[in-house]
Enzyme design. Structure first.
Site, PDB file in Angstrom:
ATOM      1  N   LYS A   1      -1.972 -11.184  -0.883  1.00 37.21           N
ATOM      2  CA  LYS A   1      -2.378  -9.774  -0.416  1.00 37.21           C
ATOM      3  C   LYS A   1      -3.506  -9.586  -1.018  1.00 37.21           C
ATOM      4  O   LYS A   1      -4.244 -10.371  -1.695  1.00 37.21           O
ATOM      5  CB  LYS A   1      -1.184  -8.851  -1.021  1.00 37.21           C
ATOM      6  CG  LYS A   1       0.263  -9.195  -0.556  1.00 37.21           C
ATOM      7  CD  LYS A   1       0.325  -8.858   1.103  1.00 37.21           C
ATOM      8  CE  LYS A   1       1.350  -9.367   1.803  1.00 37.21           C
ATOM      9  NZ  LYS A   1       2.781  -8.647   1.536  1.00 37.21           N
TER      10      LYS A   1
HETATM   11  C1  PLP Z   1       4.148  -9.047   2.159  1.00 36.89           C
HETATM   12  C2  PLP Z   1       4.897  -7.506   2.921  1.00 36.89           C
HETATM   13  C3  PLP Z   1       5.975  -7.118   2.347  1.00 36.89           C
HETATM   14  C4  PLP Z   1       6.790  -7.528   1.086  1.00 36.89           C
HETATM   15  O1  PLP Z   1       6.217  -7.649  -0.048  1.00 36.89           O
HETATM   16  P1  PLP Z   1       6.775  -8.847  -1.241  1.00 36.89           P
HETATM   17  O2  PLP Z   1       5.919  -8.341  -2.461  1.00 36.89           O
HETATM   18  O3  PLP Z   1       6.502  -9.961  -1.098  1.00 36.89           O
HETATM   19  O4  PLP Z   1       8.110  -8.247  -1.409  1.00 36.89           O
HETATM   20  C5  PLP Z   1       6.531  -5.923   2.720  1.00 36.89           C
HETATM   21  N1  PLP Z   1       5.942  -5.370   3.743  1.00 36.89           N
HETATM   22  C6  PLP Z   1       4.981  -5.943   4.423  1.00 36.89           C
HETATM   23  C7  PLP Z   1       4.188  -5.193   5.655  1.00 36.89           C
HETATM   24  C8  PLP Z   1       4.372  -7.046   3.925  1.00 36.89           C
HETATM   25  O5  PLP Z   1       3.178  -7.677   4.685  1.00 36.89           O
END
Ligand code: PLP
Length: 388
Positions: free
Chosen positions: A186
């Site tokens: 991210k």
């Molecule tokens: C990565 C992601 C999540 C989940 O995030 P985590 O921190 O891994 O639980 C949820 N929604 C979207 C759109 C994502 O890209």
């Protein structure tokens, strides 16, 4: 033999000495779990977003789950979300005891289409869970007016959208809740990690309580040296708290959030120029009065135009040692949802087509100019040897 070019890892984070030292300091202090660094990361994140009520948790999935519980949604209530998202958005709805309902996307913005949302509303609908796909804000005016008319909660999935803004408002502060991810790919990272923003103070208090076994607010004071505190369990909660070890990384990542964003914007613009003359679809330009988070740069590969299918293109990129992604095969393509909800991909034709054509290019701020040039050449060579 010459060494092969190093593989370009998709979504590779930048990890610098500051966070390494901060993690080591946590280790040396012996305080690994939830403590002062989590509190600082929450304060810093709140300041960055201009938000008052924030809680750090151990993932965005947890953030979404707790937000839906704190929103007061009841088993059987329906939550409308997008078919073009990561499975976690939908799984969190299910884990909260709620019923997910999909509404197709706008094919240009790739975000949930408010007209489709409106068409899916039933007497059971209680919330909308929009995802700011790729970092591009959803049509929040459209969604807000539907929510107001039908008295629905809005829970924003901001996993791609830390820097995103919509008409002067920051993503995650527009709806009732905003949920963020600091997963390794991210925009900023803590390894695993997430954050909840709540508009209402009492909602945030419930999130915090549920994130720590359902223990009363004072239980968080266990994480200090004030001496022993009795706690009471008020609800059957979860174990979703963030560790200081994670926050130690996040504190320093957050200081660079704008620098990383700038770098991704530059790469994004370079790709736009580099790929403009190819027979593929580039991501839509950001809308006026918004700020794009530039989390994903997605190309659409239409075999009828290019002579190469999406999956063959993915393989060709990987062969050239470039890591690529797919965001996402639409949710109804997966067997679990087909079997459980009877969803079919062609009931959501825009998400289906995009899910089958999309490829995410590397967009990490770690990419050098040379890496970006190498990606440009690779895409040209793959498409040239086929289209001409
Ligand atoms: C990565 C992601 C999540 C989940 O995030 P985590 O921190 O891994 O639980 C949820 N929604 C979207 C759109 C994502 O890209």
């Amino acid at each position: 033999m010459t060494n092969p070019r190093p593989f370009i890892i998709f979504g590779s984070p930048i990890i610098e000495d500051d966070e390494i030292r901060e993690v080591v300091a946590s280790m040396e202090s012996g305080w690994l779990g939830t403590g002062p660094k989590v509190a600082r990361f929450e304060q810093d994140f709140a300041a960055y977003k201009g938000a008052s009520h924030v809680a750090a948790v151990n993932s965005c999935t947890a953030a979404l789950h707790l937000s839906m519980l704190a929103a007061g949604l009841q088993p059987g209530d329906e939550v409308i979300t997008t078919p073009l998202t990561f499975c976690a958005s939908v799984n969190a709805i299910i884990h909260a005891g709620l019923t997910p309902v999909l509404a197709d996307i706008d094919p240009v913005t790739m975000n949930i289409d408010p007209n489709q949302v409106e068409a899916r509303i039933t007497p059971h609908t209680q919330a909308i869970l929009p995802v700011h796909f790729a970092g591009r804000p959803c049509d929040m005016d459209g969604l807000r007016s539907i929510a107001k008319q039908h008295q629905l909660k809005i829970i924003e999935d901001c996993a791609h959208a830390i820097e995103t803004e919509y008409k002067g408002q920051k993503a995650g502060t527009i709806g009732d809740f905003g949920c963020f991810s600091f997963y390794v790919t991210k925009n900023i990272i803590t390894g695993e990690g997430g954050m909840v923003l709540a508009r209402q103070e009492e909602d945030l208090a419930r999130v915090k309580m549920l994130a720590l076994h359902g223990m009363s607010k004072d239980a968080w004071k266990r994480f200090s040296d004030d001496g022993y505190k009795h706690y009471q369990v008020i609800e059957c909660g979860f174990k979703y708290n963030m560790m200081d070890l994670q926050a130690a990384i996040g504190i320093h990542q957050l200081r660079r959030v704008e620098a990383y964003w700038q770098r991704r914007q530059t790469i994004w613009q370079t790709y736009n120029q580099a790929f403009g003359d190819l027979p593929i679809t580039l991501p839509a330009d950001p809308e006026p009065e918004t700020r794009h988070g530039y989390h994903l740069y997605t190309l659409l590969i239409d075999e009828a135009q290019t002579g190469i299918g999406r999956d063959a293109f993915l393989d060709a990129m990987t062969q050239r040692r470039i890591g690529v992604g797919v965001h996402y095969l639409s949710i109804p393509e997966h067997p679990y949802y087909q079997q459980t909800f009877g969803w079919r991909p062609d009931d959501y034709p825009h998400a289906m087509r995009i899910g089958r054509q999309t490829v995410s290019m590397p967009l990490s701020p770690k990419l050098s100019d040379e890496d970006v040039e190498y990606v440009r050449e690779a895409v040209h060579s793959i498409l040239r040897c086929i289209c001409t």
